[in-house]
Design a protein around this motif. Sequence first.
Motif, PDB file in Angstrom:
ATOM      1  N   ARG A  28       0.860  -1.178   0.000  1.00 21.38           N
ATOM      2  CA  ARG A  28       0.000   0.000   0.000  1.00 21.38           C
ATOM      3  C   ARG A  28       0.899   1.230   0.000  1.00 21.38           C
ATOM      4  O   ARG A  28       1.910   1.287   0.701  1.00 21.38           O
ATOM      5  CB  ARG A  28      -0.863  -0.021   1.260  1.00 21.38           C
ATOM      6  CG  ARG A  28      -1.890   1.087   1.334  1.00 21.38           C
ATOM      7  CD  ARG A  28      -2.637   0.970   2.667  1.00 21.38           C
ATOM      8  NE  ARG A  28      -3.456   2.142   2.878  1.00 21.38           N
ATOM      9  CZ  ARG A  28      -4.703   2.267   2.449  1.00 21.38           C
ATOM     10  NH1 ARG A  28      -5.254   1.271   1.792  1.00 21.38           N
ATOM     11  NH2 ARG A  28      -5.380   3.367   2.682  1.00 21.38           N
ATOM     12  N   SER A  29       0.507   2.220  -0.790  1.00 25.14           N
ATOM     13  CA  SER A  29       1.318   3.430  -0.877  1.00 25.14           C
ATOM     14  C   SER A  29       1.367   4.160   0.458  1.00 25.14           C
ATOM     15  O   SER A  29       0.375   4.191   1.198  1.00 25.14           O
ATOM     16  CB  SER A  29       0.729   4.349  -1.948  1.00 25.14           C
ATOM     17  OG  SER A  29       1.330   5.617  -1.859  1.00 25.14           O
ATOM     18  N   ALA A  30       2.508   4.731   0.763  1.00 25.06           N
ATOM     19  CA  ALA A  30       2.628   5.530   1.986  1.00 25.06           C
ATOM     20  C   ALA A  30       1.816   6.813   1.869  1.00 25.06           C
ATOM     21  O   ALA A  30       1.457   7.428   2.874  1.00 25.06           O
ATOM     22  CB  ALA A  30       4.103   5.848   2.249  1.00 25.06           C
ATOM     23  N   ASP A  31       1.517   7.204   0.648  1.00 22.27           N
ATOM     24  CA  ASP A  31       0.769   8.445   0.423  1.00 22.27           C
ATOM     25  C   ASP A  31      -0.362   8.153  -0.573  1.00 22.27           C
ATOM     26  O   ASP A  31      -0.298   8.544  -1.741  1.00 22.27           O
ATOM     27  CB  ASP A  31       1.728   9.513  -0.136  1.00 22.27           C
ATOM     28  CG  ASP A  31       0.978  10.790  -0.507  1.00 22.27           C
ATOM     29  OD1 ASP A  31      -0.106  11.029   0.058  1.00 22.27           O
ATOM     30  OD2 ASP A  31       1.475  11.530  -1.390  1.00 22.27           O
ATOM     31  N   PRO A  32      -1.430   7.452  -0.093  1.00 20.99           N
ATOM     32  CA  PRO A  32      -2.481   7.017  -1.034  1.00 20.99           C
ATOM     33  C   PRO A  32      -3.153   8.185  -1.760  1.00 20.99           C
ATOM     34  O   PRO A  32      -3.508   8.065  -2.933  1.00 20.99           O
ATOM     35  CB  PRO A  32      -3.479   6.287  -0.136  1.00 20.99           C
ATOM     36  CG  PRO A  32      -2.753   5.991   1.117  1.00 20.99           C
ATOM     37  CD  PRO A  32      -1.704   7.032   1.270  1.00 20.99           C
ATOM     38  N   THR A  33      -3.328   9.310  -1.067  1.00 19.40           N
ATOM     39  CA  THR A  33      -4.021  10.438  -1.712  1.00 19.40           C
ATOM     40  C   THR A  33      -3.170  11.046  -2.824  1.00 19.40           C
ATOM     41  O   THR A  33      -3.689  11.732  -3.692  1.00 19.40           O
ATOM     42  CB  THR A  33      -4.361  11.533  -0.689  1.00 19.40           C
ATOM     43  OG1 THR A  33      -3.161  11.872   0.014  1.00 19.40           O
ATOM     44  CG2 THR A  33      -5.414  11.072   0.295  1.00 19.40           C
ATOM     45  N   GLY A  34      -1.868  10.782  -2.776  1.00 19.46           N
ATOM     46  CA  GLY A  34      -1.003  11.337  -3.807  1.00 19.46           C
ATOM     47  C   GLY A  34      -0.931  10.477  -5.065  1.00 19.46           C
ATOM     48  O   GLY A  34      -0.311  10.874  -6.055  1.00 19.46           O
ATOM     49  N   LEU A  35      -1.581   9.303  -5.021  1.00 19.55           N
ATOM     50  CA  LEU A  35      -1.494   8.405  -6.165  1.00 19.55           C
ATOM     51  C   LEU A  35      -2.350   8.902  -7.318  1.00 19.55           C
ATOM     52  O   LEU A  35      -3.422   9.459  -7.119  1.00 19.55           O
ATOM     53  CB  LEU A  35      -1.994   7.006  -5.780  1.00 19.55           C
ATOM     54  CG  LEU A  35      -1.085   6.113  -4.940  1.00 19.55           C
ATOM     55  CD1 LEU A  35      -1.748   4.762  -4.736  1.00 19.55           C
ATOM     56  CD2 LEU A  35       0.262   5.937  -5.603  1.00 19.55           C
TER      57      LEU A  35
END
Lengths: 101, 416
Positions: A28-35
């Motif tokens: 899972r991305s450490a910064d999901p909103t930035g994906l």
Amino acid sequence: MLLIPCPYCEEPRPEIEFRYGGEAHIARSADPTGLSDAALADYLYFRSNPKGWHYERWQHQSGCGRFFNAVRHTVTDRIIGTYKAGEPKPDLALYRVRAGS
Amino acid sequence: MRFSFGNLLRQARAGHTGWGPQWRDAEPKAAYDVVIIGAGGHGLATAYYLAAEHGICNIAVLEKSWLGGGNTGRNTTIIRSNYLCEESEALYEHAMKLWETLSDTLNYNVMYSPRGVLMLAHNEHDIRSLKRHIHANRLAGIDNEWLTAAQAQAFCPILNIDADLRYPVLGAALQHRGGVARHDAVAWGYARAASELGVDIIQNCEVTAIRRGTDGAVEAVETSRGRIAAKKIGVVAAGHTSVVMAMAGLRMPLESFPLQALVSEPVKPVMPCVVMSNAIHAYMSQSDKGELVIGAGTDAYVSYAQAGGLHIATHTLEAICELFPVTRRLKMLRNWGGIVDVTPDRSPIIGLTPVPGLFVNCGWGTGGFKATPGSGHVFAATLAHGVPHPIAAPFTLDRFRTGRLIDEAAAAAVSH
């Protein structure tokens, strides 16, 4: 039915004790909103689905209850090794040398 | 040669020595306008409609093994269109309408038999879910009606509706127009009709690479029988779609699982319809040979082994024995598995890909047979025009990025 060696219980147990958890090592991305949408779709839905060796998660649901990863061949269903959750993805070549295949 | 009463009489007089092969087992040419990868029902239907309706006849259908030997020959031949979402209703109903005239269209008896598909409810949730489907279908003009348990038993007399079952039958949804067709005949009929229009069907020809030009568009496929140039490529490879698409550098939102089926020894007609139960996971019909055709589930994990675990089949047989006590002493003759490609929303992917000239028709999961004519029809239009057919338009690969998923998980016959 598969015989799956649980790395915590340290013995092979029948498949019905386990629950499959899909492809392993999808972080899972450490910064999901930035994906970007495409990157999020890739994380959520796109899978390698290989015809060959597959790194996958299992949970020993009716045993110790813990998650681990297995390396299984998707044509022969042979499991070449299992390792505990959080451990790095092992090098397939090493396994194959050890297993003599 | 056309199948007709006149030709039958002529052949009967000549001792049936004049029937030729039904399609040409073609040798690959150097180049084609369209190359279709996979000679199953969907691929052959695509080729047929491209030739018959879009005038594109310079087509090769490449098959790595033999025609119709994958999921087309491995499914349980059930046809229905009682899906929940409007997009799916349009797609499967499109197929249903084509089924109704398919034998005439192809001049080949596909043995389409609308004997009725009964879907059982075993608990309050099932009742509400099936009734929701019935209402949705009625709004879309698709037949589907509610039966009480007693009415269901009247429709299928061997059904056990005892109240003391572990999972009692509380009612059922019946689609009268649903039924079965002969799966092999569907592949053969499309192959024969396509071959007559000039389509090359090339068996034992495995695609090993997809070549792209400097502009990124597809140029050719490398196969076990040499290089074949193609202006457009349609991938209709079912469970192996991920493998083929990887040759073009694409990842897919697919996972492949073995789905199992079994047939019993043949018996006299006992089963007048198709019965499906999602909740306890069993479905059954009877073939014209008399075998009871039973659909089981998928293995839990990704696999390309065309077999499947015995405990999966056992689970289904336990349910079958409970629902149909008359089957308890039957022997099972054969069981097998087919590799089904499952999408996250359980709806197919039909359309364009990020690679120019490369089209894909996949993700039919555990229920692709019923869609065969419709799938081929809309995919052919998509391939011919380079834009999705209106019915195929919602089923894009891009929907996983935009979030416009078509969630048919509840409508699928097989739990995933």
